[in-house]
Write a protein that holds these residues in place. Structure first.
Motif, PDB file in Angstrom:
ATOM      1  N   ASP A 125      -6.803 -40.796   1.849  1.00  0.00           N
ATOM      2  CA  ASP A 125      -5.773 -40.649   2.525  1.00  0.00           C
ATOM      3  C   ASP A 125      -5.749 -39.742   3.255  1.00  0.00           C
ATOM      4  N   ALA A 126      -5.496 -39.606   4.686  1.00  0.00           N
ATOM      5  CA  ALA A 126      -5.420 -38.736   5.415  1.00  0.00           C
ATOM      6  C   ALA A 126      -4.373 -38.545   6.628  1.00  0.00           C
ATOM      7  N   VAL A 127      -4.008 -37.505   7.092  1.00  0.00           N
ATOM      8  CA  VAL A 127      -3.394 -37.255   8.274  1.00  0.00           C
ATOM      9  C   VAL A 127      -4.217 -36.287   9.291  1.00  0.00           C
ATOM     10  N   GLU A 128      -3.648 -36.142  10.576  1.00  0.00           N
ATOM     11  CA  GLU A 128      -4.412 -35.488  11.544  1.00  0.00           C
ATOM     12  C   GLU A 128      -3.399 -34.293  11.955  1.00  0.00           C
ATOM     13  N   PHE A 129      -3.459 -33.039  11.494  1.00  0.00           N
ATOM     14  CA  PHE A 129      -2.934 -31.995  11.914  1.00  0.00           C
ATOM     15  C   PHE A 129      -3.856 -30.680  11.726  1.00  0.00           C
ATOM     16  N   GLY A 130      -3.140 -29.533  11.526  1.00  0.00           N
ATOM     17  CA  GLY A 130      -3.778 -28.072  11.577  1.00  0.00           C
ATOM     18  C   GLY A 130      -2.917 -26.978  11.943  1.00  0.00           C
ATOM     19  N   PRO A 131      -3.512 -25.790  11.927  1.00  0.00           N
ATOM     20  CA  PRO A 131      -4.774 -25.421  11.472  1.00  0.00           C
ATOM     21  C   PRO A 131      -5.245 -25.416  10.216  1.00  0.00           C
ATOM     22  N   TYR A 132      -6.495 -25.147   9.684  1.00  0.00           N
ATOM     23  CA  TYR A 132      -6.903 -25.135   8.474  1.00  0.00           C
ATOM     24  C   TYR A 132      -6.587 -23.791   8.221  1.00  0.00           C
TER      25      TYR A 132
END
Length: 210
Positions: free
Chosen positions: A117-124
């Motif tokens: 499961d994953a979403v796309e965002f950030g920063p790390y």
């Protein structure tokens, strides 16, 4: 799980939830992708969950975005269920063995490497024990924040910071988040969608002040 109240005076207030078993973490996605979004309260009630925080970003059309068009890629149960070119290119998610996985690989590659499961965002914020170096506010300013981390022992840390509430809580910088995750022993951590989206629902009740 355990909810810890965070209080740095007028600087920021919020909540950190420690989830002891990472296998209990699931990604919920609106049933109406492209049409309308759903709130954290909706997700907790619909999926018989206990607690929810918001995750990835979405297009805020004309300043009144309804959460229907997520930015970037969403992976759910090992499958790409949404992709949009407006993402940040930083995937944040959990592998099949319940490890928080932070990567800029192509979504298809992350699935080959076990991304569930994953979403796309950030920063790390912290990657494999190494914290991001930030000077001042790093250009991200002070704002309400949502973030996620995991300790080496598997405990997941969910953070929601209240902000933009003068006289109560102004919000947090990325450095504030890093300091917080370091304090609680995160080995990996990442920033999620903040601002007015930062919400925590507990048993179907809104827990924070967005």
């Amino acid at each position: 799980y355990k909810i810890i109240r965070l209080d740095k005076g007028y600087s920021y207030k919020g909540y950190l939830t420690a989830v002891y078993d990472p296998a209990d973490i699931d990604l919920a996605v609106t049933d109406y992708l492209g049409t309308v979004g759903e709130s954290c309260n909706d997700f907790v009630t619909k999926h018989n969950g206990l607690l929810a925080i918001n995750g990835g970003g979405f297009r805020d059309v004309d300043g009144w975005g309804n959460g229907s068009i997520p930015k970037g890629t969403i992976i759910q149960d090992g499958k790409i269920v949404w992709t949009h070119s407006s993402g940040k290119g930083e995937l944040i998610g959990f592998t099949n063995d319940n490890k928080l996985y932070l990567t800029s690989e192509k979504p298809e590659e992350t699935i080959k490497h076990g991304m569930r499961d994953a979403v796309e965002f950030g920063p790390y914020l912290i990657v494999n024990g190494k914290s991001m170096k930030v000077h001042g506010d790093g250009g991200w300013g002070v704002a309400p924040r949502t973030a996620i981390g995991q300790r080496k022992d598997g405990v997941v840390l969910l953070v929601v910071i209240e902000g933009r509430l003068p006289g109560y809580s102004y919000g947090a910088t990325m450095k504030d988040l890093i300091d917080l995750f370091e304090k609680y022993g995160a080995y990996n951590a990442a920033n999620l969608d903040g601002g007015a989206s930062s919400t925590m629902s507990v048993n179907g009740t809104l827990w924070n002040r967005p």
